[in-house]
Structures are given as structure tokens and as C-alpha cells.
Write an enzyme that holds these catalytic residues in place. Structure first.
Site, mmCIF file in Angstrom:
data_model
loop_
_atom_site.group_PDB
_atom_site.id
_atom_site.type_symbol
_atom_site.label_atom_id
_atom_site.label_comp_id
_atom_site.label_asym_id
_atom_site.label_seq_id
_atom_site.Cartn_x
_atom_site.Cartn_y
_atom_site.Cartn_z
ATOM 1 N N TYR A 129 1.732 -16.123 25.094
ATOM 2 C CA TYR A 129 0.959 -14.899 25.287
ATOM 3 C C TYR A 129 1.456 -13.747 24.421
ATOM 4 C CZ TYR A 129 -1.192 -17.169 29.328
ATOM 5 O OH TYR A 129 -1.872 -18.031 30.152
ATOM 6 N N LYS A 176 8.214 -27.394 31.251
ATOM 7 C CA LYS A 176 7.785 -28.614 30.561
ATOM 8 C C LYS A 176 8.882 -28.992 29.560
ATOM 9 C CE LYS A 176 4.513 -31.674 30.157
ATOM 10 N NZ LYS A 176 4.190 -32.594 31.251
ATOM 11 N N ASP A 209 4.031 -29.946 35.704
ATOM 12 C CA ASP A 209 2.875 -30.740 36.147
ATOM 13 C C ASP A 209 3.128 -31.279 37.557
ATOM 14 O OD1 ASP A 209 4.871 -32.027 34.749
ATOM 15 O OD2 ASP A 209 3.612 -33.634 33.976
ATOM 16 N N ASP A 233 0.982 -18.263 34.841
ATOM 17 C CA ASP A 233 -0.394 -17.767 34.929
ATOM 18 C C ASP A 233 -1.239 -18.771 35.712
ATOM 19 O OD1 ASP A 233 -2.653 -16.298 34.487
ATOM 20 O OD2 ASP A 233 -2.855 -16.781 32.370
ATOM 21 N N ASP A 237 -2.317 -18.647 40.101
ATOM 22 C CA ASP A 237 -3.707 -18.645 40.576
ATOM 23 C C ASP A 237 -3.957 -19.847 41.480
ATOM 24 O OD1 ASP A 237 -4.286 -16.335 39.151
ATOM 25 O OD2 ASP A 237 -6.200 -17.108 38.407
#
Ligand code: NAI
Length: 475
Positions: A129, A176, A209, A233, A237
Site C-alpha cells: 500500500y 505469508k 491463509d 486489510d 474485514d
């Protein structure tokens, strides 16, 4: 009002005025000692010609108060104006995004009754980002994923401090790192290093994951999840969805000098001005602000009144109820001073980490050069590219060692070839490392450039005897 804290209030666009109005009057009724300083940002500011979406007076107010309660701001599309949210985040470097996710009484969700009560702590300024993107070829785009020790250490320590301040037991770092060993791996390593100073906490690493999977299968296991920007992010959510959705999700954006509290949802233009908005998330953001300001008794009074109203069936239209924003706020107001059967979580003062240069500056170590990766644009076959580039290296200290396409080796060929796009990475290694000098790279580029358009170059460093670059898939 001398013992009140000044707070910059940005009412916001769309439903902002309705939900902010409800939150401010309820905070006052709950005994908050806050002195509101109204400031503009978002669509109102853009309409007045302020392209950044945040006028100077608003920035000055935030500089003065360091504390912001913010309604949702509309991001103009295609007008050349910037997102006021991003402007605020970048200008005040609010590096930590804190998203508590808690099951609320009376709020329907498939997970009701599971006792979900977790916090996602998201690094808020780095990673993909940072917005550093380049079109490499007409058909291939690139986004740089930048992750720093500064970014990792301060978010890791913020998460650990949050656990201490809220009396939580477990902090999970989700990355990750199995695929991105340097970037995501840095978050895991820095977290594990920081966690050594918190022996009283249970800390662990989970692949992001699996974390998403676990959040759906057994969300009640989590206390605090800390993660890089894009992972955070997405999972924050996801986590909000477990407890009724974004209408119930507050957040804090914390920086060294400034803390911004807001609802996670947007301006809801479809229901703006119709007295249909649910103010719960904005009220919960106000509760967070009060805790942050050391006004926990007022925070708890406000939260308990909200819980009591929800427990007794007060519900806005989005919850399947019939109350308008004003009636819903009134139902909460009537219950100020009441205790609900859902306890408020006790909160101490969150101590943001202060990092010293010594914390962050690595020893330069011994450095050597192994070679260079040159990225070229071509629709040629890997074999033809290899033949030409091998010829280009004659008389240079470099040797072509491999060519990859989107990370997979395509030359020397080892089995089935992936479909190739017009973006090849060509790895040139230097035979005698002592013979490396910067001019040799320029010479190589000049030779490569005779046959191919090159667009990107990476030096291959050896730091303390270890390669500071990854090998390609199949290399
Ligand atoms: P949105 O969150 O505004 O709306 C999505 C849906 O949820 C709509 O159907 C809306 O009616 C409903 N909704 C949202 N909040 C609600 C509430 N409190 N009560 C009842 N229903 C609610 O997302 P959308 O439509 O994608 O974005 C609209 C605008 O908001 C855009 O300009 C966007 O850039 C901005 N936005 C601003 C944010 C911020 O300031 N932090 C965050 C997200 C979006």
C-alpha cells in the site's frame, strides 16, 4: 471545561452528520470530558477547492489536539482530488490500525454465542500500500512490496503492548513468510524478537491463509492478530463479518503524535439524510477514544448503555429493526447509567512503542556482489534470449546463469515451460566477486540494451556471506 480534552471532530460526509451527532451527544451524556473542535474534511472540503480533501485549518486543529473523532469521508472518483482518508493517514503517519471485533448482544450473525472477542492489529503505512507501482512493459504491471524493520517492530510491539493493556493472553502474528521470506518473513522474525520481552504472553505464528481459515472455523481462539498491511486489510474485514458486519466495526489509527478514531464503514450515500443509519460503529469508536484518553469510566458508561439497548432489542433498519438513527440513539441515552449483562472489557492505557536508532539500525555487515538481475521486455523465446545475452556478456565479468518469467526458471530449461509474458528476469552472476565494480553493470546494460529494452535492474548483494536475494522457482 478546563479539565476537558480537546478533540478534533470531523463530522464526515453522507451519514456522517447523523451518526456523529448521535455519538457526540451520547458521549456528553455519559460524562465524557471532551471539548469538541469541529473541522472539515472530505467532500465538503473538495467542493471548496481543497484537492487533498483536508484543509489547512483541519490539519492545524489535529496538530493541536492530537486526537480525532472522524466520520466517514467520501473519496471522489475521477475528479483529480485525493482521498482525504489517505491524506490523513499519510500526513500523521498513523502506523497502527486497531480493529476490535467483538460479538455484540442482540446482533444477529452465524457466529452468535461463540464469544468472539479479538483485535486485528494491522500495519498501516507500508507493504503493497506504499503505492509504488510501475508498468514494466505494456502488458506487465509491478507493485513494490516494501517492508521495514521499523514498520515491523513498531506494529509488533504495539500489538504486544495492547495485549498487556487489555489483559489478553495470546498474540498471533499472521504472515505469508513461507512464500515471501524477506518481506513477510521480516514481520515474523521481528515479531518473534519483540515477543521475547513479553514472556507472560502466549505468542505464535500462523500463515495468513490458515489464519483466514481459522477465523471462520474457530474464531473464538484468537485474542490479538498482528499482520502486514494488505493481510490486515482483508482479515480485519473478514473478522468484522463474523460479528454482524461493518456497521458494528470501530477502528483506531494510531501514530506517535496523533490518534484517529472512526467507524470502518463508509458514507452510505444510499441512506444518507434519511434517519436510517446505524450509529453503533461510530459510538464504539467514541468508546475507544475515551479509553485512549484515560476516560474509561465514561467509556464504560457509554458502552454499557449501548449493550443494554441492544440486549433489550433496540435495532435499526439494517439490523432488521424499526428504529431510526435518532430513536436508536435515544434508546441508548435512556440507558446511560445502566449495567448490561455483557461486561465491558477492562482496558488499561496503551503504551505506544518508542523505538531508538539502536533498535532499528542493523550493522552494515560485510557486503559483496554476486551479480545483477536485469529485467527485459521481449516476446522472443527464452533460448533465443539466452543465446543473445550470453554473447553480450563476452568480455565482461558476468555470466548468464538463468532466465525466469514471473519467477519461474525458463532457461536453462527444466521440464515443462510455463506460459511466458513479455517480461523476463535475466540473472547475470559475476565469476570473480572481487572484480565487481559499478561501471561493469553499466557496461553490461549497454550491451544488453543493444538487443533488448531493459526496464529494471537489481544488484545481487551478499551480506555477511548470505545471499540477499531469493532464487527463482526451479533455479
Ligand atoms: P459504505 O460502507 O458507505 O456502504 C456499504 C453498504 O453498507 C451500503 O448499503 C450502506 O447503506 C450500508 N451501511 C454502511 N454503513 C452503514 C450504517 N452505519 N448503517 C446502516 N447501513 C450502513 O461503502 P461504499 O458504498 O463502498 O462507500 C461509500 C463512500 O464511502 C465512498 O466514497 C467510499 O470511498 C467512502 N468510504 C469511506 C470510508 C472512511 O471514511 N473510513 C471507508 C469506506 C468507504
Amino acid at each position: 471545561m478546563s479539565n476537558s480534552t480537546r478533540v478534533t471532530v470531523i463530522t464526515g460526509d453522507g451519514i456522517g452528520p447523523e451518526i456523529m451527532g448521535a455519538s457526540l451527544s451520547l458521549a456528553d451524556a455519559a460524562g465524557a470530558r471532551l471539548d469538541w473542535e469541529l473541522a472539515e474534511a472530505g467532500a465538503v472540503a473538495v467542493a471548496k477547492g481543497e484537492k487533498s480533501g483536508v484543509p489547512r485549518e483541519t490539519l492545524d486543529s489535529i496538530e493541536r489536539t492530537g486526537l480525532v473523532l472522524k466520520g466517514p469521508l467520501a473519496t471522489p472518483i475521477g475528479s483529480g482530488a485525493k482521498s482525504a482518508n489517505v491524506t490523513l493517514r499519510k500526513m500523521f503517519e498513523t502506523f497502527a490500525n486497531i480493529r476490535p471485533v467483538r460479538e455484540l448482544p442482540g446482533v444477529a450473525s452465524p457466529f452468535a454465542g461463540r464469544g468472539i472477542d479479538l483485535v486485528v492489529v494491522r500495519e498501516n503505512v507500508e507493504d503493497l500500500y506504499a503505492g509504488i507501482e510501475h508498468m514494466q512493459t505494456p502488458d506487465v504491471a509491478q507493485c513494490l512490496k516494501l517492508v521495514s524493520r521499523l514498520g515491523c517492530q513498531r506494529i509488533a510491539r504495539t500489538a504486544l503492548e495492547l495485549a498487556v493493556s487489555e489483559g489478553r493472553e495470546r498474540v498471533t502474528v499472521a504472515t505469508k513468510a513461507n512464500i515471501m521470506k524477506f518481506t513477510e518473513g521480516m514481520m515474523q522474525r521481528e515479531f518473534e524478537q519483540a515477543a521475547r520481552n513479553y514472556p507472560q504472553l502466549r505468542t505464535d505464528h500462523m500463515l495468513i491463509d490458515n489464519c483466514a481459515h481459522q477465523l471462520v472455523m474457530a474464531p473464538e481462539q484468537f485474542d490479538i492478530i498482528v499482520t502486514t498491511n494488505m493481510n490486515g486489510d482483508i482479515i480485519s474485514d473478514l473478522a468484522s463479518g463474523l460479528v454482524g458486519g461493518l456497521g458494528f466495526a470501530p477502528s483506531a489509527n494510531l501514530g506517535e503524535r496523533v490518534a484517529i478514531f472512526e467507524a470502518v464503514h463508509g458514507t452510505a450515500p444510499d441512506i444518507a439524510g434519511k434517519d436510517l443509519a446505524n450509529p453503533t460503529a461510530m459510538i464504539l469508536a467514541t468508546v475507544m477514544l475515551l479509553h485512549h484518553d484515560g476516560q474509561s469510566p465514561a467509556a464504560e458508561r457509554l458502552e454499557q448503555a449501548l449493550f443494554a439497548a441492544l440486549e433489550e432489542g433496540a435495532a435499526t433498519h439494517d439490523m432488521g429493526g424499526t428504529l431510526g438513527t435518532r430513536e436508536f440513539a435515544a434508546a441508548i441515552g435512556e440507558r446511560i447509567g445502566r449495567t448490561s449483562s455483557t461486561a465491558s472489557r477492562p482496558k488499561g492505557q496503551l503504551k505506544l512503542p518508542s523505538l531508538t536508532e539502536a533498535d532499528l539500525r542493523s550493522e552494515p555487515g560485510s557486503r559483496g556482489k554476486a551479480g545483477v538481475d536485469v529485467f527485459i521486455e521481449s516476446h522472443d523465446t527464452p533460448e533465443n534470449i539466452a543465446e543473445r545475452l550470453a554473447a553480450a556478456t563476452i568480455g565482461t565479468p558476468y555470466q548468464l546463469s538463468m532466465i525466469s518469467n514471473r519467477g519461474t526458471v525458463v532457461w536453462p530449461s527444466r521440464g515443462p515451460r510455463p506460459s511466458c509474458v513479455d517480461h523476463y528476469r535475466c540473472r547475470f552472476l559475476i565469476a570473480d566477486r572481487r572484480s565487481w565494480h559499478a561501471d561493469s553493470v553499466l557496461g553490461l546494460l549497454e550491451r544488453v540494451g543493444r538487443d533488448y529494452r531493459w526496464m529494471h535492474v537489481e544488484k545481487l548483494d551478499i551480506v555477511n556471506g548470505e545471499p540477499a536475494f531469493t532464487v527463482a522457482q526451479g533455479e
